[in-house]
Design a protein around this motif. Structure first.
Motif, PDB file in Angstrom:
ATOM      1  N   GLY A   1       0.815  -1.213   0.000  1.00 48.02           N
ATOM      2  CA  GLY A   1       0.000   0.000   0.000  1.00 48.02           C
ATOM      3  C   GLY A   1       0.848   1.262   0.000  1.00 48.02           C
ATOM      4  N   VAL A   2       1.889   1.269   0.846  1.00 49.40           N
ATOM      5  CA  VAL A   2       2.799   2.425   0.895  1.00 49.40           C
ATOM      6  C   VAL A   2       3.507   2.590  -0.442  1.00 49.40           C
ATOM      7  N   GLY A   3       3.959   1.471  -1.009  1.00 49.50           N
ATOM      8  CA  GLY A   3       4.652   1.526  -2.301  1.00 49.50           C
ATOM      9  C   GLY A   3       3.750   2.070  -3.394  1.00 49.50           C
ATOM     10  N   LEU A   4       2.474   1.649  -3.389  1.00 48.65           N
ATOM     11  CA  LEU A   4       1.537   2.122  -4.405  1.00 48.65           C
ATOM     12  C   LEU A   4       1.263   3.618  -4.260  1.00 48.65           C
ATOM     13  N   VAL A   5       1.135   4.080  -3.004  1.00 47.23           N
ATOM     14  CA  VAL A   5       0.909   5.509  -2.761  1.00 47.23           C
ATOM     15  C   VAL A   5       2.101   6.333  -3.236  1.00 47.23           C
TER      16      VAL A   5
ATOM     17  N   GLN B   1       9.270   9.310 -13.669  1.00 52.06           N
ATOM     18  CA  GLN B   1      10.570   9.140 -14.325  1.00 52.06           C
ATOM     19  C   GLN B   1      10.701   7.830 -15.087  1.00 52.06           C
ATOM     20  N   TYR B   2       9.587   7.080 -15.168  1.00 51.51           N
ATOM     21  CA  TYR B   2       9.629   5.797 -15.878  1.00 51.51           C
ATOM     22  C   TYR B   2       8.633   5.799 -17.037  1.00 51.51           C
ATOM     23  N   THR B   3       8.846   4.874 -17.959  1.00 53.38           N
ATOM     24  CA  THR B   3       7.965   4.765 -19.120  1.00 53.38           C
ATOM     25  C   THR B   3       6.611   4.177 -18.699  1.00 53.38           C
ATOM     26  N   PRO B   4       5.583   4.367 -19.515  1.00 51.24           N
ATOM     27  CA  PRO B   4       4.262   3.789 -19.211  1.00 51.24           C
ATOM     28  C   PRO B   4       4.302   2.272 -19.055  1.00 51.24           C
ATOM     29  N   LEU B   5       5.198   1.624 -19.813  1.00 52.56           N
ATOM     30  CA  LEU B   5       5.313   0.163 -19.699  1.00 52.56           C
ATOM     31  C   LEU B   5       5.775  -0.230 -18.297  1.00 52.56           C
ATOM     32  N   ILE B   6       6.793   0.456 -17.795  1.00 49.75           N
ATOM     33  CA  ILE B   6       7.292   0.176 -16.437  1.00 49.75           C
ATOM     34  C   ILE B   6       6.190   0.476 -15.418  1.00 49.75           C
ATOM     35  N   ASP B   7       5.450   1.544 -15.651  1.00 44.33           N
ATOM     36  CA  ASP B   7       4.355   1.907 -14.753  1.00 44.33           C
ATOM     37  C   ASP B   7       3.334   0.774 -14.664  1.00 44.33           C
ATOM     38  N   GLN B   8       2.974   0.198 -15.821  1.00 37.40           N
ATOM     39  CA  GLN B   8       2.014  -0.906 -15.824  1.00 37.40           C
ATOM     40  C   GLN B   8       2.569  -2.131 -15.114  1.00 37.40           C
ATOM     41  N   VAL B   9       3.841  -2.450 -15.365  1.00 37.45           N
ATOM     42  CA  VAL B   9       4.463  -3.618 -14.733  1.00 37.45           C
ATOM     43  C   VAL B   9       4.447  -3.478 -13.214  1.00 37.45           C
ATOM     44  N   VAL B  10       4.811  -2.283 -12.728  1.00 37.44           N
ATOM     45  CA  VAL B  10       4.835  -2.058 -11.273  1.00 37.44           C
ATOM     46  C   VAL B  10       3.439  -2.169 -10.684  1.00 37.44           C
ATOM     47  N   ARG B  11       2.466  -1.549 -11.350  1.00 41.84           N
ATOM     48  CA  ARG B  11       1.088  -1.587 -10.847  1.00 41.84           C
ATOM     49  C   ARG B  11       0.552  -3.019 -10.800  1.00 41.84           C
ATOM     50  N   TYR B  12       0.736  -3.745 -11.905  1.00 41.20           N
ATOM     51  CA  TYR B  12       0.234  -5.119 -11.942  1.00 41.20           C
ATOM     52  C   TYR B  12       0.952  -6.008 -10.926  1.00 41.20           C
ATOM     53  N   SER B  13       2.234  -5.740 -10.697  1.00 37.96           N
ATOM     54  CA  SER B  13       2.985  -6.521  -9.709  1.00 37.96           C
ATOM     55  C   SER B  13       2.426  -6.294  -8.306  1.00 37.96           C
ATOM     56  N   ILE B  14       2.146  -5.028  -7.985  1.00 38.75           N
ATOM     57  CA  ILE B  14       1.593  -4.724  -6.658  1.00 38.75           C
ATOM     58  C   ILE B  14       0.196  -5.316  -6.505  1.00 38.75           C
ATOM     59  N   TYR B  15      -0.638  -5.138  -7.527  1.00 39.63           N
ATOM     60  CA  TYR B  15      -1.992  -5.701  -7.470  1.00 39.63           C
ATOM     61  C   TYR B  15      -1.952  -7.233  -7.384  1.00 39.63           C
ATOM     62  N   GLY B  16      -1.050  -7.842  -8.138  1.00 38.35           N
ATOM     63  CA  GLY B  16      -0.903  -9.296  -8.087  1.00 38.35           C
ATOM     64  C   GLY B  16      -0.480  -9.771  -6.714  1.00 38.35           C
ATOM     65  N   LEU B  17       0.456  -9.023  -6.095  1.00 37.13           N
ATOM     66  CA  LEU B  17       0.905  -9.374  -4.748  1.00 37.13           C
ATOM     67  C   LEU B  17      -0.246  -9.277  -3.751  1.00 37.13           C
ATOM     68  N   LEU B  18      -1.064  -8.248  -3.887  1.00 36.05           N
ATOM     69  CA  LEU B  18      -2.211  -8.088  -2.987  1.00 36.05           C
ATOM     70  C   LEU B  18      -3.220  -9.222  -3.172  1.00 36.05           C
ATOM     71  N   ILE B  19      -3.458  -9.609  -4.422  1.00 33.81           N
ATOM     72  CA  ILE B  19      -4.402 -10.707  -4.677  1.00 33.81           C
ATOM     73  C   ILE B  19      -3.884 -12.020  -4.099  1.00 33.81           C
ATOM     74  N   VAL B  20      -2.587 -12.287  -4.327  1.00 33.28           N
ATOM     75  CA  VAL B  20      -1.989 -13.516  -3.777  1.00 33.28           C
ATOM     76  C   VAL B  20      -2.075 -13.508  -2.251  1.00 33.28           C
ATOM     77  N   GLY B  21      -1.813 -12.348  -1.637  1.00 33.22           N
ATOM     78  CA  GLY B  21      -1.887 -12.238  -0.185  1.00 33.22           C
ATOM     79  C   GLY B  21      -3.281 -12.495   0.342  1.00 33.22           C
ATOM     80  N   VAL B  22      -4.284 -11.911  -0.303  1.00 30.53           N
ATOM     81  CA  VAL B  22      -5.672 -12.116   0.129  1.00 30.53           C
ATOM     82  C   VAL B  22      -6.064 -13.592   0.010  1.00 30.53           C
ATOM     83  N   LEU B  23      -5.694 -14.209  -1.105  1.00 28.80           N
ATOM     84  CA  LEU B  23      -6.017 -15.624  -1.293  1.00 28.80           C
ATOM     85  C   LEU B  23      -5.311 -16.499  -0.269  1.00 28.80           C
TER      86      LEU B  23
END
Length: 198
Positions: free
Chosen positions: A57-61, A70-92
């Motif tokens: 949560g802190v990292g996403l904020v 300072q990063y490309t949109p591709l990197i932005d998507q990778v980071v976002r999906y990685s954080i969301y994926g981690l949250l989903i795995v944690g909830v499961l």
């Protein structure tokens, strides 16, 4: 109670099922105890994933607050999906841990010990052990669970499918031991011979 009923009661006293002269019926499935582990057994997992959620949560904020600029949109998507994926795995993971303990149940009757584990009927497993097959009853140190008034009871058996039965994270372990000890001893005397191995 009338005088007549009192005389009849004295003439025909009810037999004690644990009396040495009274055999234990093989079909007596009166429940002596039943219960499930406390969710305290998942405390370590819950704390770990709680910290992971907080860090994600802190990292996403921080990422949304300006780090992504300072990063490309591709990197932005990778980071976002990685954080969301981690949250989903944690909830499961937390949900799975919770349901695994929630669906674990031990039932002790005057003749059997039944262990049921598994979240759905597809994965659910039920194991039965005769009380007379129990070879030893142990009360290991409670450890950290003792801080919450919980402890574990260990039953060693001669059953190939259940050589060790752990009734974990329960309250009032000593009371449970006092309930099953007389039944266990009586069954061993009736069916196996007291302290017999045959």
């Amino acid at each position: 109670m009338s005088e007549t009923n009192q005389i009849e009661a004295e003439a025909n006293p009810k037999s004690d099922p644990l009396d040495a002269s009274t055999p234990v019926s093989y079909d007596n499935e009166e429940v002596v105890w039943e219960g499930s582990p406390s969710q305290i057994v998942n405390l370590g997992s819950f704390i770990f994933w709680g910290l992971v959620f907080a860090a994600a949560g802190v990292g996403l904020v921080l990422w949304n607050a300006g780090l992504k600029a300072q990063y490309t949109p591709l990197i932005d998507q990778v980071v976002r999906y990685s954080i969301y994926g981690l949250l989903i795995v944690g909830v499961l993971n937390v949900l799975m841990s919770y349901l695994t303990v929630k669906c674990e149940r031990t039932v002790i009757t005057r003749n059997k010990i039944k262990e049921a584990k598994g979240i759905t009927s597809i994965f659910r497993q039920e194991l039965f052990c005769e009380m007379s097959e129990v070879s030893d009853i142990k009360s290991p140190p409670a450890g950290l669970m003792g801080l919450f008034g919980l402890s574990t009871l260990v039953l060693e058996t001669k059953d190939a499918d259940q050589p060790i039965i752990r009734i974990r994270a329960i309250r009032n372990r000593d009371e449970l031991v006092q309930k099953i000890l007389p039944i266990w001893r009586k069954l061993k005397m009736d069916r196996k011979g007291y302290f017999g191995d045959k």
